[in-house]
Design an enzyme around this catalytic site. Structure first.
Site, PDB file in Angstrom:
ATOM      1  N   HIS A 357      -7.810   9.474  18.289  1.00 16.77           N
ATOM      2  CA  HIS A 357      -9.112   9.453  18.955  1.00 16.77           C
ATOM      3  C   HIS A 357      -9.740  10.826  19.121  1.00 16.77           C
ATOM      4  O   HIS A 357     -10.786  10.940  19.756  1.00 16.77           O
ATOM      5  CB  HIS A 357      -8.985   8.836  20.353  1.00 16.77           C
ATOM      6  CG  HIS A 357      -8.861   7.348  20.356  1.00 16.77           C
ATOM      7  ND1 HIS A 357      -9.944   6.501  20.246  1.00 16.77           N
ATOM      8  CD2 HIS A 357      -7.780   6.548  20.444  1.00 16.77           C
ATOM      9  CE1 HIS A 357      -9.533   5.251  20.291  1.00 16.77           C
ATOM     10  NE2 HIS A 357      -8.220   5.242  20.405  1.00 16.77           N
ATOM     11  N   LYS A 538     -21.149   9.972  30.328  1.00 17.32           N
ATOM     12  CA  LYS A 538     -19.866  10.122  29.641  1.00 17.32           C
ATOM     13  C   LYS A 538     -19.059  11.175  30.387  1.00 17.32           C
ATOM     14  O   LYS A 538     -19.555  11.819  31.293  1.00 17.32           O
ATOM     15  CB  LYS A 538     -20.050  10.520  28.165  1.00 17.32           C
ATOM     16  CG  LYS A 538     -21.000  11.689  27.947  1.00 17.32           C
ATOM     17  CD  LYS A 538     -21.254  11.909  26.453  1.00 17.32           C
ATOM     18  CE  LYS A 538     -22.218  10.891  25.891  1.00 17.32           C
ATOM     19  NZ  LYS A 538     -21.720  10.169  24.742  1.00 17.32           N
ATOM     20  N   ARG A 539     -17.792  11.320  29.999  1.00 19.35           N
ATOM     21  CA  ARG A 539     -16.973  12.374  30.575  1.00 19.35           C
ATOM     22  C   ARG A 539     -17.680  13.714  30.464  1.00 19.35           C
ATOM     23  O   ARG A 539     -18.356  13.979  29.472  1.00 19.35           O
ATOM     24  CB  ARG A 539     -15.650  12.461  29.804  1.00 19.35           C
ATOM     25  CG  ARG A 539     -14.448  12.112  30.600  1.00 19.35           C
ATOM     26  CD  ARG A 539     -13.162  12.230  29.799  1.00 19.35           C
ATOM     27  NE  ARG A 539     -13.308  12.094  28.364  1.00 19.35           N
ATOM     28  CZ  ARG A 539     -12.952  13.048  27.499  1.00 19.35           C
ATOM     29  NH1 ARG A 539     -12.485  14.197  27.914  1.00 19.35           N
ATOM     30  NH2 ARG A 539     -13.083  12.828  26.209  1.00 19.35           N
ATOM     31  N   LYS A 544     -19.305  17.605  24.646  1.00 18.00           N
ATOM     32  CA  LYS A 544     -20.313  16.550  24.808  1.00 18.00           C
ATOM     33  C   LYS A 544     -21.676  17.132  25.207  1.00 18.00           C
ATOM     34  O   LYS A 544     -22.689  16.437  25.179  1.00 18.00           O
ATOM     35  CB  LYS A 544     -19.841  15.519  25.828  1.00 18.00           C
ATOM     36  CG  LYS A 544     -18.600  14.739  25.353  1.00 18.00           C
ATOM     37  CD  LYS A 544     -18.110  13.746  26.391  1.00 18.00           C
ATOM     38  CE  LYS A 544     -16.812  13.070  25.968  1.00 18.00           C
ATOM     39  NZ  LYS A 544     -16.995  12.045  24.927  1.00 18.00           N
ATOM     40  N   THR A 646     -18.456   5.130  22.105  1.00 17.07           N
ATOM     41  CA  THR A 646     -18.773   3.704  22.205  1.00 17.07           C
ATOM     42  C   THR A 646     -19.995   3.498  23.086  1.00 17.07           C
ATOM     43  O   THR A 646     -20.686   2.496  22.965  1.00 17.07           O
ATOM     44  CB  THR A 646     -17.581   2.902  22.770  1.00 17.07           C
ATOM     45  OG1 THR A 646     -17.135   3.497  23.987  1.00 17.07           O
ATOM     46  CG2 THR A 646     -16.438   2.839  21.774  1.00 17.07           C
ATOM     47  N   LYS A 650     -23.317   0.824  22.876  1.00 12.61           N
ATOM     48  CA  LYS A 650     -23.823  -0.010  23.979  1.00 12.61           C
ATOM     49  C   LYS A 650     -25.312   0.238  24.200  1.00 12.61           C
ATOM     50  O   LYS A 650     -26.088  -0.704  24.408  1.00 12.61           O
ATOM     51  CB  LYS A 650     -23.029   0.275  25.253  1.00 12.61           C
ATOM     52  CG  LYS A 650     -21.565  -0.111  25.166  1.00 12.61           C
ATOM     53  CD  LYS A 650     -20.746   0.539  26.281  1.00 12.61           C
ATOM     54  CE  LYS A 650     -19.253   0.399  25.996  1.00 12.61           C
ATOM     55  NZ  LYS A 650     -18.434   1.249  26.865  1.00 12.61           N
TER      56      LYS A 650
END
Length: 801
Positions: A357, A538-539, A544, A646, A650
């Protein structure tokens, strides 16, 4: 399998009777004195009753046909609330709402009273939950194995803009969906020493706990099949030392109980200390050993020859956390069942699959050989033997490649070598796993690495969480899309109609109005549902790039201040996410976002043109609220760093348009939806590598962007931290001199893309068309498609339906 639900009278009257019975005989309450908790529990037990029939029937059929089973090992299962999801899959959601209304109860309030189990950190855990639901929907016989964390991931709150971690308390109340299985308990050992007895190596653990099972049924769409999520709780093998207790040494007397409680108390303990590292390794072994002992027990109930194990058992390791499965399965086969090492290794490889991952080096686990050997001395021997076997079998293996190197056990290499198949989770990621992560092993084992692009379940992430849109879809193309998401392509024809686009926009506005009300009630911030809802959830991690988002937000705020009467698109910037407790830079970014929000939200010049909202304690339930109301999906990670994502799927499914880089599954989202329906910006993965080769890349990028220079100057001068003007000097210095994730290099392109967003949003009909096309072309990202591919290409399992 005959559908058990067809034999049940699923009428409002029968459900009402069942709820009333559970309220009286399970909860011990009458209707007049029942609390919302009592009503929720009564409804949950009534719904659970309807799942047990399909669950039993699925298990019996699997045994009866001797069907191959999948065992999914994951440290995280971010399952979220179960009640409404279960009613959706049973086709009971509207019936349940009607019946609770008869009792004078608000179904929405009851659903939201359920604790959100924080058994995961983010995408990894939510993916595992989606996979469990899709396996049940497809009739793939499966067990999920995880840990029943007492507190799970921490509960986040903000104090002075800072993240503060407090324990999550989801188990403070009875969890109605699980069945305790005290008879399914296994002894898990740690430490001790390895002795030679009769020519055999025998591990004599110095510590031990029991792993006790708690089973939650996972029902698929229409209740046709149900699988089991088995979570392990740790129990002491000895409650306490009575002799020590009687001597008054109470702390020492409780040591066995303390060890057990500690093991299953918290998800991902802070591992910046040796004690934290040891605890994390123990947790991983605890989960894996309990699962493997359970798998072997189940297999041996109906088979005698362990050499047949790969034909009946597929074990999937969700990232490197359960990578100890290879050595542990070999240990069980060799030490407990007397198989020769080479045969045990062959069986192990036949059973195991490994999902990678991450490309981040720090996330590919490595354990100091001292720690590993101290906690698991027998497994250290086995790991060294696996490494030696592989080196001898593949003499072309370079000297610098191996499982044990530089006094470390490399869990990625261990998982690769002990598996028959390794997969990445998006096309780009899988390619980078081959080229950058395991290039030498890939050369030695061509074809072992394959791709399985992630997906999400449309039952929870569209049917359940977005009733306005799912209703519009069913009204346009009929039912049946829920388990055949490719049918959403049929929406492309009605999207050409202005009437449909208007209806799509109305459905979105219903969700935005609900979110606006929630933000006002819970955050005390007034936002308009007609503003552009721009969301990044998100985290919190440097790759990110929440930092890129907030820097551009400051630039946008500054432009509005300089010309407040221009034709600005009102924008609501929404952030959500937690930083790991030991991740100082991520915590600093959180504080900056909150500090900027404090200034911007109280600025009379910008007023309602820009608001920043950062609700604390982002979780599955909050995502179900935010995603359906989102206009713009922020997927802005540095290219080559995000494995898949993911959340991006969504958002797309729920009619949000993506602003993103060519990273992870964004690449495939772009392919599916087309460049005209996607706001693309930024360096590619190849360009990122080249840019980093220039040691002066950050300074050059900053000096070429006056907007970015101004933003960094404002932050450095304390515009957003007047009480401590030098608060963000280190963060600003990091952007100037240590910008590994290329925030500065992508800033101008991101800023320009945001201007394109405003231009399109100013044309509501064009925006509705783009958003609707995202929904129409999201079918590829159903986790049903992903699981079908795992079943055929990795597990060798067919549907039992």
């Amino acid at each position: 399998m005959e559908n058990e639900l067809s034999n049940l009278a699923l009428t409002p009257a029968s459900l009402e009777t069942s709820i009333r019975r559970h309220l009286t005989y399970t909860m011990g309450k009458d209707a007049e004195h029942a609390s919302i908790y009592d009503w929720r529990m009564a409804l949950s037990y009534a719904v659970r009753d309807l799942i047990v029939g399909p669950w039993f029937a699925s298990t019996q059929q699997t045994y009866g046909t001797d069907h191959k089973r999948v065992y999914y090992l994951s440290m995280e299962f971010l399952i979220g609330r179960i009640l409404e999801d279960a009613t959706i899959n049973l086709g009971l959601r509207d019936v349940a709402e009607e019946v609770m209304g008869r009792f004078g109860q608000d179904f929405r309030a009851i659903v939201e009273d359920e604790p959100d189990a924080a058994l995961g950190n983010g995408g990894l855990g939510r993916l595992a939950a989606c996979f469990m639901e899709s396996m049940a929907t497809l009739g793939c016989p499966a067990f999920g194995y995880g840990i029943r964390y007492e507190h799970g991931l921490f509960r986040q709150r903000f104090e002075g803009g800072r993240q503060v971690e407090t324990p999550e308390d989801w188990l403070k109340q009875t969890h109605p969906w699980e069945f305790a299985r005290p008879e399914s308990a296994y002894t898990i050992g740690f430490k001790g020493q390895v002795e030679t007895r009769g020519g055999k190596e025998v591990w004599v653990p110095g510590e031990s706990v029991f792993a006790t099972a708690y089973d939650t049924p996972v029902v698929g769409w229409k209740g046709r099949w149900a699988n089991t999520l088995r979570l392990w709780g740790a129990q002491p093998t000895t409650m306490f030392d009575l002799e020590r207790f009687n001597r008054g040494d109470y702390a020492a007397a409780a040591e066995p109980e303390t060890l057990a409680r500690t093991l299953s108390r918290v998800l991902y303990p802070d591992d910046t200390t040796y004690q934290g590292k040891e605890l994390r390794l123990k947790q991983e072994f605890f989960l894996t050993s309990a699962a493997l002992q359970d798998i072997l027990r189940r297999f041996l109930q109906t088979h005698k020859d362990l050499r047949l194990l790969p034909s009946k058992v597929a074990i999937q390791m969700n990232d490197t956390h359960p990578a100890i499965a290879g050595p542990e399965l070999i240990r069980l086969l060799v030490d407990d069942h007397g198989l020769p090492f080479d045969k045990a290794l062959e069986i192990t490889q036949g059973c195991l699959g490994y999902t990678n991952h991450t490309l981040l080096p720090e996330a590919l686990e490595k354990w100091a050989t001292y720690t590993f050997g101290n906690v698991l001395p027998r497994h250290m021997q086995i790991v060294e033997r696996i490494d030696s076997w592989h080196r001898i079998k593949y003499p072309a293996r370079p000297h610098y490649v191996g499982i044990v190197k530089h006094h470390e056990v490399r869990m990625g290499e261990l998982a690769f070598i002990t598996s028959h198949q390794v997969n990445g989770v998006s096309a780009l990621h899988s390619d980078l796993v081959k080229k950058n992560l395991f290039p030498e092993l890939n050369a030695l084992h061509p074809g072992r690495i394959i791709n399985q692009t992630n997906g999400v379940t449309p039952r929870r992430w569209l049917k359940m969480c977005n009733r306005p849109l799912s209703g519009l879809i069913s009204g346009s193309i009929g039912d049946g899309w829920e388990d055949n998401l490719d049918r959403l392509r049929e929406l492309e024809k009605p999207i050409k109609s202005k009437a449909f686009r208007d209806d799509f926009a109305k459905a979105k506005r219903v969700n935005k109005a609900a979110l606006s009300n929630w933000i006002g009630e819970t955050q005390g911030i007034s936002v308009s549902p007609d503003a552009l809802f721009d969301v990044q959830i998100k985290r919190i991690h440097e790759y990110k790039r929440q930092l890129l988002n907030i820097l551009q937000t400051v630039a946008h705020w500054d432009r509005i201040r300089q010309n407040p009467n221009a034709n600005w698109v009102p924008r609501v910037k929404i952030f959500g996410g937690k930083a790991a407790p030991g991740y100082a830079v991520a915590k600093e970014i959180i504080r900056l976002i909150n500090d900027v929000a404090e200034v911007v939200n109280n600025d009379p010049v910008t007023g309602d043109l820009l608001k920043i909202v950062y609700p604390a304690n982002y979780n599955v339930s909050m995502a179900e609220r935010l995603i359906p109301a989102s206009d713009l999906s922020e997927q802005i990670s540095t290219a080559g760093k995000e494995a898949s994502g993911t959340g991006n799927m969504k958002f797309m499914m729920n009619g949000a348009v993506t602003i993103g880089t060519l990273d992870g599954a964004n690449v495939e989202i772009l392919q599916e939806v087309g460049e005209e329906n996607f706001f693309l910006f930024g360096l590619t993965a190849e360009e990122v590598t080249k840019r980093r080769a220039d040691p002066d890349h950050a300074r050059k990028a900053i000096e070429s962007s006056q907007a970015l220079m101004d933003v960094l100057q404002m932050i450095a001068e304390g515009t957003f931290s007047p009480d401590q003007k030098d608060r963000y000097h280190d963060l600003v210095h990091r952007v100037w001199h240590h910008d590994y994730f290329l925030v500065a290099s992508d800033f101008a392109a991101y800023d320009k893309a945001q201007m394109r967003v405003d231009a399109v949003f100013n044309d509501p009909d064009e925006w509705a068309r783009m958003a609707a096309m995202n929904t129409a072309r999201s079918g590829f990202f159903s986790s049903d498609r992903t699981i079908r591919s795992y079943m055929s290409e990795i597990w060798g399992v067919t549907s039992a339906l």
